[in-house]
Structure formats: C-alpha cells, structure tokens
Design an enzyme around this catalytic site. Structure first.
Site, PDB file in Angstrom:
ATOM      1  N   GLU A  63       0.806  -1.227   0.000  1.00 22.75           N
ATOM      2  CA  GLU A  63       0.000   0.000   0.000  1.00 22.75           C
ATOM      3  C   GLU A  63       0.842   1.282   0.000  1.00 22.75           C
ATOM      4  O   GLU A  63       0.520   2.242  -0.696  1.00 22.75           O
ATOM      5  CB  GLU A  63      -0.946   0.017   1.216  1.00 22.75           C
ATOM      6  CG  GLU A  63      -2.124  -0.944   1.104  1.00 22.75           C
ATOM      7  CD  GLU A  63      -1.747  -2.394   1.332  1.00 22.75           C
ATOM      8  OE1 GLU A  63      -0.622  -2.650   1.836  1.00 22.75           O
ATOM      9  OE2 GLU A  63      -2.554  -3.287   1.021  1.00 22.75           O
TER      10      GLU A  63
ATOM     11  N   HIS B 158     -12.682  -5.347   7.709  1.00 22.66           N
ATOM     12  CA  HIS B 158     -13.397  -5.047   6.459  1.00 22.66           C
ATOM     13  C   HIS B 158     -14.620  -4.200   6.753  1.00 22.66           C
ATOM     14  O   HIS B 158     -15.633  -4.302   6.085  1.00 22.66           O
ATOM     15  CB  HIS B 158     -13.811  -6.341   5.731  1.00 22.66           C
ATOM     16  CG  HIS B 158     -12.635  -7.184   5.368  1.00 22.66           C
ATOM     17  ND1 HIS B 158     -12.034  -8.041   6.259  1.00 22.66           N
ATOM     18  CD2 HIS B 158     -11.921  -7.276   4.225  1.00 22.66           C
ATOM     19  CE1 HIS B 158     -11.007  -8.638   5.673  1.00 22.66           C
ATOM     20  NE2 HIS B 158     -10.921  -8.188   4.439  1.00 22.66           N
TER      21      HIS B 158
END
Ligand SMILES: Cc1ncc(C[n+]2csc(CCOP(=O)(O)OP(=O)(O)O)c2C)c(N)n1
Ligand SMILES: [Mg+2]
Length: 810
Positions: A532, A599
C-alpha cells in the site's frame, strides 16, 4: 552579491578531454565541494550563536555528490534527504544564497524557492508549478521533488517518479505530453542514509522497483551511524549492499545492478556513477550505489555532538578519511593542483561563502529591522495619547532593543498594545489596527497559504454539469455505474492510469475496472504487489510528472499502511513548497460497514485530521461517486474517495452522461426535508438513517437528512447551519468511533457555520462503538449504529424537547 561560482558540473568524457580540461573540471568540482563545506561550517555557527533555529548539513558527503551530479541531466529527478547540499549546488538546482535564506527561514519564495522559509534547512525542492497552476517544462529542467524530514519517507515517491519514465517510454499514446518526458529517458535519483535503510519503506520500495524495472538510482550515503546508533544495530551484516545482493540481476532475470564505492575516492565515484546511470537510463534497470566510508565532520546536526558516542579511534579515522581532504591529497599527488593553488582557492571560497551568508542574512534582517522600527514608532505615537503611556513606551523600547526580533515580536507587540488601549478611541489606535489588519493578510500569505494548489485548475473551479437520465435509463449494479464512468474517462484522457492490488486482470475485487485492462492495456490498468505505501508513492510520483493516476487501496482498513506517505508527503506537498509543487493523485478505496474487524473500517476522523491537504469524498452511492471522480479527474488537487463497500450490488440508474456530469466538492445535499431535527450523515450510514426516517414519520417525527458528500471541504454553502434555523436540533450520525469525524462535523456546523445560535438542544452524535465490529451480523448490530439506534437517538431528543408528546420509551 557576486556571481555564484556554483553551477552544474561539467561531464567527463575522458577520451576527448585534454589534461588541462580535466584539471579544470576537477578543480571546479573541488571548489564546489569546498564552498559547500564552508556553508556547513558557517551554518552550524549561525545556529550555535542563535541566529538560526536548527542546522543539519551535508559535510562529509561532498565528493560522492559531485560525482552524482555529473550523471544528472535535464529532465531527471531527485528524491533525497537533508545531506544533499553539494549535489544541489553542483547541479545548479540550489545555491549558497538560497541555502542561507532557508536557514534563516526567509518566507519569500524568491529567496528560498524550495519552501518559502517553511522547511528546516537543507530540505530541497525545485518549483515546477507556475502561479496559474500550469506545469513548467520538466523535460528541460532539472527537477527536485520536495524533501521531507522523516527518514526514508521519500522512498515511495521515488518509485513513482521512476515509474513515470517507464510509462512515458512504453506507452506511445503519451507522446503528446512532451513537457514531461523525452522517451522516458529520465532517471529518478534517490539518496538515503545508511540508518534509514532500516525503514520498511526502503525495503518495500526496493522490491517494487526490482519488479517494475524502472530507472531508479538509489545512493546510500553510508557513514556507519544514524545519529548515535552504529551500523551494528541497524543493518544485518552492517552492510546494506551485501544483504541486498540477492536483488542483483543475472542471466536475464529482472533485478538490480549493485555498486559499492568509497565516499572519498573521487575518480572511482565518477566512474561508478557514469556506468550505473548509463545502465539505469538506457535499460530501465534500477541501480543501487552504496557509498561507504563517509564521514560526519560536525556530527549529526546542531542538536548534539558526536564526540559523545563515537570512539576516539573512529573520530581519528573520520578526520583522516574526510573526503575533501582525500580529494585534495589526490589532486596534489596527481599534479592537478599545487598546494599553494589550493590554499588560494580555499581562501577565496571562504570569503565568497561568508559574503553569501551575510547577504542572505541582511536580506531578511533589513526588512525585519524596518518593520520593527515602524512598529515601535506607531506604538510610540499611540503612547503619547493614552493612559497606558508607560507600558506602551516600554513595549516600543523593548522592540528596538531586541537583538533577534522577528515578525512574531512586531505583531505580538502591536497586539499587546491594542489590548492595553482597548478603552481608548484615539486615531493613533486606529492606525495601529489598520497596520495589524494589513500585516495579518501578509502573514497569512507567508505562513498560512497554499494548503492546496488553489490555482484556476482547482477541482473547486470545475464547472458543475448536471446529471442527465434518459427516460429508459437502465438500472444497473452500482459497480457497473462506476465502470461506465471510468471507461468514459479513460477514453477521454490518455494520461489517466489506475493501479493497485487486483485492479488489472480482474478489474478490482468489486469489478469497478472490469474489462478495462483488455480495452486500454496493462500500462493503464495495472496490477501491483501487496504494498500500500508504494502504491500511493507510485501515484504521487506519477502525479508530479503530469500523469493522472488513480491509486487503489483495496479496503479502507489497509489505508493505514500508507499513512506515512499520505500525511507526511502528499498532504503537505503544496504547503511545504508554498505552491511550488503539486501531486493531483486520486485515491480510490472502499469502506464502512461490511464484515469483520478488518473489512468494516470507517476511520474518517483519522483521515480528515491527518490528511489536511486532501479532499475527502464520502459518496453515499456509486452515482455520486462517479460524479465526484468526474470532478476530481478534471481538477489538480489530491483527493481520496471512499466508496461504500455494501453498495456495489445495489441498483442505480445509469446516467446518460456518466463520464461527464460532476458532483461539486463541498456541496451538501438535503435528501429529505423535515422540521424537527437536522440529521447529518454520510456514506453507508445514510441508508440506515433513511430507513429510520420512514418509521419516525409514522411516529410523527420529521427529520431533515443532509448528506455533506465531502467531509473536506465541508458544506461550503452552510446547508447544515441553515437547516438548523428551521429545526434547532442537530444529530450527527456516522460509523467512526465516538469523538472522531462526528466531532469534526459538529465543530464545522456549530462553530464555522454558526449553528450554535440556532440550537435549542444539546447537539448530539450517534457513532459506532470504540472497538471495531466483530464478525457476523450480530457483531455489526451491536457495534455500528443500527436503524433502532437511529430511531431511539432521534426520539430521545424529541422526548427531551416535548416529554408530554413523546414520552420516554424506556
Ligand atoms: C521516521 C523518522 N524517525 C526518526 C527520525 C529522527 N532522525 C532524524 S535523522 C536520523 C538518523 C538518520 O541516519 P542515517 O539514515 O544514517 O542518515 P545520516 O543522518 O547519518 O546521513 C534520525 C533517527 C526521523 N527524522 N524520522
Ligand atoms: Mg548515517
């Protein structure tokens, strides 16, 4: 000011050089190195005698940088750190006057073009954005991306700067962007200290560049220390090139060319850089140049002395291996110069650097002195006519007597004088007020401007284009709306690229890019490794070099991995260069409630509070998201768009102009009108609020629902504040932890929008719990705001206002 003797060093071409030419080049180099050393010595003295706040310098690293500068060409890029002054001088990207102007924090960009006095000394940058927002011709200039102080924090950006060359070389559709590249021939030069290679960012960047095969040249300046911590405690085997040997390319594999060279060996350094950069530039192979045996003659910085932690032996070794001393010895033994010639050169250099320092000091000092005198005079004038005469006279004379006064002292004195005379009405006080008003505008420009590029190309200036639906508009999954939007934009603008984990072949995990790689090619829609930080760095570098990247972070929960590059580097770029640089990167991600602890993230407070300098878009559905992308892709400022994870399969009408209509930033929308309570929410939670509103209507409660659509900027037209004039009650609902984004929203409405004056009840927030939601539907119900929670929160406020009509439920 004498003409600078510092300019781009001449290149060697030994085959064609006469000995006299060669001598001249070497002597010029030595002069640059020596002047640079004097700048370090004088700079340190200036700090230690209180004339500047902090100093960190490039002494001990001069000779390698002279060699590196020889390989650096127009169009190339640097992403480096605070030791690189000699390189900056040798390439002409900076000079001694600018060096000192930054040390003295001169806020004038003409004097300190790198940062307008905003950055600590030795934090370099060239300016590549014009005042009207247009780009300079980067292919013709030498380019230095703006330094940051965090060790290794610039590495992800370096990857992106190098990756842009790859795209410019391989994607022929980009040939029209001539001001950014000539066939992708540009090398991105990175520098990093040996200690900073311990950072994860270094290793992530290193691996990614090996995979991508980009023209990235990393130089490690190895002085065996990182402040006081020796190599033994930093690096396995105490040797970064040794442990990176596995990256060496061999037998047609991808990988690196790795070089190791001594930091005091001028000829070896010149030859190494020549060889390394030729490979890097021509073949797009990344290279590592590990420069060892460097020293730190003055220690790490002005914060302490290295005698505290280096042994006597080490200190003696450093003295003997000082790179300039070694170069001098070599020049004499090779008959390049005599001792007397070098003595003379050094005397001249010392004089010259001193002159530059004095001029830089005077340039700011004289202005401040005048301002100080003017302020003292205005305060004196006021003193004659008011009761607090003595105190004011004292303030004025203290100002005049102060030795190192700055603008904080002039402005501070005036503010104090105004406080002391608050009951006076004499005209001299008005004069002082007018002075302060004028100075406030100037100081805002000096110290509080350019958080964003704020040019005519800002997304805030993108024309509003309304959404159009045909009568037989198709109902599609949300993800298909986005897909159509991206398709139209990729077709319209060849400089747009998207990349991230699973973005290419499968078109992202929720298929927003489905089918686009086969249509536009894998240079434009690209899979990346799981990394990332460098996905964002890749985007930053591309955006600085004229491309329009959409960097995708698979789930919002993983954005945390990229926070360093987001908040340290991109968010501060425009501010720290005072508008001299920009990186209009768009980050695409998805979050809010779905499933499980990693999530369901909605850390909007974290983002909005740490990423000032980004626009923060929180669309409630994919049509609004498409409109926001359409706006952002036509603007020039960085932004993050957080799509609602649970919205991809919900049906939405496909707009006829899906790639054209725009949702303006900062425009709040009233989704439902009502008189009783103003409810402000965004993203996934809005659907919960809308569902609750139906039941509340049945209970006789009419809420007004407002979607700000972007948290930054927030509700530019005061829609929320205006709504409060009608309802007098405010409830903010989101999925972040208590006191996070909801507190930010309350501050905006109650304080900035003056909502306080309309309230007749305490403003309330309804948020998620302090922990993340456990896995499963029950975990969600008990952690995130539910329809029941919303109804009860609204009802409780109604009960408080009118218990007779709305008796307590519990
Ligand atoms: C992320 C981060 N951690 C710590 C620091 C504090 N710090 C500044 S310089 C430095 C040492 C760097 O050593 P090295 O990379 O070897 O470079 P050198 O200064 O020796 O050239 C440290 C720990 C910082 N600036 N940023
Ligand atoms: Mg070091």
């Amino acid at each position: 000011m004498p003409e600078s003797t510092l300019r781009a060093t001449s290149k060697f071409n030994t085959a064609e050089l006469s000995f006299d030419d060669f001598k001249k080049i070497v002597i010029d180099d030595y002069r640059i190195g020596y002047e640079s050393r004097q700048a370090s010595l004088i700079g340190r003295r200036e700090v230690l005698t209180g004339k500047a706040k902090f100093g960190i310098f490039g002494d001990g690293k001069e000779v390698a940088q002279l060699a590196m500068a020889k390989a650096f060409r127009a169009g190339d890029w640097r992403a480096g750190y605070y030791r690189d002054q000699t390189f900056m001088f040798a390439t002409g990207m900076s000079n001694l006057k600018e060096f000192f102007a930054q040390l003295y924090a001169n806020p004038d960009i003409e004097k300190d073009p790198a940062s307008g006095g905003r950055q600590m000394n030795c934090h370099y940058a060239t300016r590549f954005v014009n005042a009207d927002g247009s780009w300079v011709n980067q292919a013709e200039t030498m380019n230095c991306s703006s330094d940051i102080s965090t060790t290794g924090g610039h590495m992800p950006r370096l990857l992106g700067l190098a990756y842009a060359s790859k795209l410019y070389r391989q994607n022929k559709e980009l040939e029209y962007l001539k001001q950014f590249s000539v066939g992708g021939n540009e090398v991105a030069f990175g520098t990093i200290g040996n200690g900073s290679t311990s950072e994860g960012l270094f290793f992530e960047t290193f691996n990614a560049a090996g995979v991508l095969q980009v023209p990235m040249a990393i130089s490690v300046w190895d002085d065996a220390y990182a402040i006081s911590v020796p190599a033994k405690l930093q690096t396995t085997k105490e040797d970064i090139s040794e442990i990176l040997k596995g990256f060496q390319r061999e037998n047609g594999s991808n990988g690196y060319e790795i070089f190791k060279v001594r930091g005091w060996d001028y000829i070896a350094l010149c030859e190494t850089y020549e060889r390394a950069i030729t490979i890097c530039r021509e073949q797009h192979v990344p290279v590592l140049i590990h420069v060892v045996e460097m020293t730190q003659p003055q220690g790490h910085s002005t914060s302490g002395s290295h005698e505290r932690y280096k042994s006597k032996d080490r200190l003696t070794w450093e003295e003997e291996h000082d790179c300039l001393l070694k170069m001098r010895e070599w020049m004499i033994s090779s008959a390049i110069a005599t001792e007397a010639e070098l003595d003379e050169l050094e005397t001249e250099a010392k004089k010259y650097v001193r002159e530059c320092q004095r001029e830089a000091a005077a340039e700011l000092g004289d202005i401040i002195k005048n301002e100080l005198e003017e302020t003292a005079r205005l305060i004196d004038n006021l003193a004659y006519n008011v009761a607090a005469q003595e105190e004011l006279a004292e303030i004025a004379s203290a100002l005049r007597a102060s030795y190192d006064a700055g603008r904080k002292d002039t402005v501070g004195s005036v503010r104090k004088a105004l406080r002391l005379t608050v009951h006076e009405t004499v005209t001299e006080r008005q004069v002082l007020l007018d002075w302060l008003k004028a100075e406030t505008i100037k100081n805002k420009e000096r110290y509080d401007s350019k958080l964003f590029s704020e040019t005519p190309q800002s997304p805030l200036n993108v024309p509003v284009v309304s959404v159009i639906y045909s009568e037989d508009a198709r109902l599609l999954d949300g993800r298909e709306i986005l897909n159509a939007c991206f398709d139209a934009n990729f077709d319209r603008d060849k400089s747009i690229v998207a990349f991230g984990e699973d973005v290419g072949a499968i078109g992202d995990v929720n298929q927003g890019f489905a089918g686009l790689q086969s249509k536009y090619g894998d240079l434009r829609i690209t899979d990346t490794g799981i990394r990332e930080t460098t996905i964002i760095g890749q985007g930053m570098g591309l955006a600085m070099r004229g491309l329009r990247p959409i960097a995708e972070i698979q789930y919002l929960d993983y954005l945390i991995y990229a926070m360093t590059v987001l908040c340290d580097d991109i968010a501060s770029l425009s501010y720290r260069t005072k508008g001299g640089q920009k990186a209009p990167l768009i980050i695409r991600t998805r979050g809010h409630r779905l499933e499980g602890i990693w999530h369901s993230g909605s850390p909007m407070g974290l983002i909005v509070n740490s990423m000032r300098g980004f626009h923060l878009c929180v669309p409630r559905n994919m049509t609004q998201a498409a409109g926001l992308y359409n706006t952002l892709l036509r603007g020039d400022e960085p932004a993050i768009v957080i799509e609602s994870l649970n919205g991809y399969r919900l049906k939405e009408k496909l707009p006829e102009n899906v790639g054209e209509f725009t949702v303006p930033l900062g425009k709040a929308e009233i989704l439902k009108e009502g008189d009783d309570i103003t409810v402000v929410s965004y993203g996934s939670t809005l659907r919960i609020v809308q569902e609750a509103a139906v039941e509340l209507e049945k209970m006789g409660i009419h809420i007004e629902i407002i979607d700000p659509q972007t948290l930054y900027p927030f509700d530019i037209d005061n829609v929320c504040g205006t709504s409060l004039k009608k309802t007098s009650k405010l409830l903010v609902i989101d999925e972040d932890v208590p006191g996070a984004a909801s507190a930010y929203i309350v501050q905006k409405i109650v304080e900035t929008e003056n909502g306080y004056y309309s309230l007749d009840a305490q403003p309330r927030t309804l948020t998620a719990k302090e922990h993340r939601p456990p896995y499963g539907s029950d975990g969600d119900y008990f952690s995130k705001p539910s329809v029941d929670d919303v109804i009860e929160a609204v009802y409780a406020m109604m009960n408080e206002a009118n218990p007779a009509k709305f008796p307590a439920i519990f």
